[in-house]
Design a protein around this motif. Structure first.
Motif, mmCIF file in Angstrom:
data_model
loop_
_atom_site.group_PDB
_atom_site.id
_atom_site.type_symbol
_atom_site.label_atom_id
_atom_site.label_comp_id
_atom_site.label_asym_id
_atom_site.label_seq_id
_atom_site.Cartn_x
_atom_site.Cartn_y
_atom_site.Cartn_z
ATOM 1 N N CYS A 142 -7.174 12.007 1.693
ATOM 2 C CA CYS A 142 -6.460 10.550 1.683
ATOM 3 C C CYS A 142 -6.266 9.505 0.467
ATOM 4 C CB CYS A 142 -6.130 9.551 3.285
ATOM 5 S SG CYS A 142 -5.976 8.061 3.304
ATOM 6 N N LEU A 153 -1.162 11.294 1.507
ATOM 7 C CA LEU A 153 -1.744 12.357 2.135
ATOM 8 C C LEU A 153 -1.664 13.814 1.986
ATOM 9 C CD1 LEU A 153 -2.771 10.554 4.851
ATOM 10 C CD2 LEU A 153 -4.601 11.409 4.868
ATOM 11 N N GLU A 205 -8.286 3.864 -4.196
ATOM 12 C CA GLU A 205 -9.410 4.314 -3.575
ATOM 13 C C GLU A 205 -8.457 5.582 -3.021
ATOM 14 O OE1 GLU A 205 -10.093 0.577 -0.591
ATOM 15 O OE2 GLU A 205 -9.362 2.941 0.967
ATOM 16 N N TRP A 206 -9.966 6.716 -2.747
ATOM 17 C CA TRP A 206 -9.613 8.059 -1.833
ATOM 18 C C TRP A 206 -10.962 8.706 -1.323
ATOM 19 C CZ3 TRP A 206 -11.162 12.811 -2.874
ATOM 20 C CH2 TRP A 206 -12.495 13.278 -4.249
ATOM 21 N N GLY A 207 -10.792 9.435 -0.213
ATOM 22 C CA GLY A 207 -11.626 9.743 0.548
ATOM 23 C C GLY A 207 -11.271 11.302 1.238
ATOM 24 N N ILE A 208 -12.392 11.897 1.617
ATOM 25 C CA ILE A 208 -12.177 13.013 2.121
ATOM 26 C C ILE A 208 -11.717 13.378 3.934
ATOM 27 C CG2 ILE A 208 -13.196 15.720 2.426
ATOM 28 C CD1 ILE A 208 -13.560 15.463 -0.362
ATOM 29 N N ASN A 209 -11.639 13.412 5.070
ATOM 30 C CA ASN A 209 -10.985 13.163 6.155
ATOM 31 C C ASN A 209 -11.931 13.921 6.829
ATOM 32 O OD1 ASN A 209 -10.310 12.596 8.592
ATOM 33 N ND2 ASN A 209 -9.839 15.019 8.921
ATOM 34 N N ASN A 210 -13.561 13.545 7.007
ATOM 35 C CA ASN A 210 -14.402 13.221 8.636
ATOM 36 C C ASN A 210 -14.187 12.328 10.160
ATOM 37 O OD1 ASN A 210 -15.174 10.702 8.311
ATOM 38 N ND2 ASN A 210 -17.216 10.721 7.853
ATOM 39 N N ARG A 270 0.325 -1.011 -0.073
ATOM 40 C CA ARG A 270 0.187 0.335 -0.244
ATOM 41 C C ARG A 270 0.904 1.119 -0.260
ATOM 42 N NH1 ARG A 270 -4.385 -2.517 -1.003
ATOM 43 N NH2 ARG A 270 -5.465 -3.393 0.863
ATOM 44 N N HIS A 271 0.286 2.225 -0.561
ATOM 45 C CA HIS A 271 0.952 3.257 -1.244
ATOM 46 C C HIS A 271 0.195 4.473 -0.874
ATOM 47 C CE1 HIS A 271 3.422 6.752 -2.718
ATOM 48 N NE2 HIS A 271 3.160 6.634 -3.120
ATOM 49 N N VAL A 272 0.367 4.977 1.107
ATOM 50 C CA VAL A 272 -1.054 6.366 1.311
ATOM 51 C C VAL A 272 0.094 7.716 1.401
ATOM 52 C CG1 VAL A 272 -1.721 6.788 3.988
ATOM 53 C CG2 VAL A 272 -1.586 3.665 2.447
ATOM 54 N N VAL A 295 -4.982 6.107 -1.115
ATOM 55 C CA VAL A 295 -4.434 4.365 -1.011
ATOM 56 C C VAL A 295 -3.553 4.229 -2.019
ATOM 57 C CG1 VAL A 295 -4.225 2.657 0.069
ATOM 58 C CG2 VAL A 295 -5.045 4.668 0.989
#
Lengths: 125, 125
Positions: free
Chosen positions: B83, B33, B66-71, B29-31, B85
């Motif tokens: 974020c 931010l 995949e990606w998303g916005i911090n909540n 995995r390559h994370v 991934v």
């Protein structure tokens, strides 16, 4: 012959369910990174990681769990070495996990060794 | 009848492969931010995210994205809001991705808007 036909029908139903998959359910990721105190031994750090990983199975709200140790050559990890990714089905499940006795027990194991913590949650797009 | 038998045999082979799954291949995995500049508009930030997500399919080394916005309500995200991934099969694939023309193009789109970047890579345990 009837049995054969039933088997073939079952195979066709099975294949059609692959051809038209139902949409994947929404997934909420909870990404947690730690750095550990210089005084903590590798064995103590491993014990923390194993205790964290052990929550999968104990806390029913945790739908998936993975973790690993940073090996990025980019050196953009701000000293964080351990990454844990927990998956949930809802924000309520994540909130319930935070209060689960097994998670509170884990925090006691973590506390003497944790240096810094970083957390992001996101709904998978 | 021969056709039916062949279909049944195919179904049985297919079912047996589900009953005895082969071990999952190793996943790196390559994370990544980002936080973005205050001057960047939501549309510009969304354009950056879409360009990043567009690398999946253009760069064959990227096996999943995949990606998303911090909540996260914990506020332990140090200002990082987005974020991403990416999943790879090897460290060489990740290195090759870094040099892929589509990734270099993405960096040009990112640069005017990026405030901070944070990266960890890990082999999934």
């Amino acid at each position: 012959m009837k049995k054969l036909l039933l088997l073939v029908m079952a195979a066709m139903v099975s294949l059609s369910s692959f051809a038209q998959p139902t949409p994947a359910p929404a997934v909420l990721r909870h990404v947690v990174l730690f750095s550990f105190k210089a005084a903590s031994t590798p064995e103590e750090v491993q014990q923390v990681a194993m205790t964290f990983a052990g929550l999968y199975g104990k806390v029913p709200q945790v739908k998936a769990f993975e973790w690993g140790i940073n090996n990025s050559p980019e050196k953009l990890n701000q000293g964080f070495t351990h990454c844990f990714v927990l998956s949930f089905s809802s924000e309520k499940d994540l909130a319930d996990y935070q209060l689960h006795p097994a998670h509170l027990e884990f925090q006691k194991v973590l506390k003497p060794h944790m240096d810094k913590v970083f957390v992001v949650d996101y709904w998978v797009k």
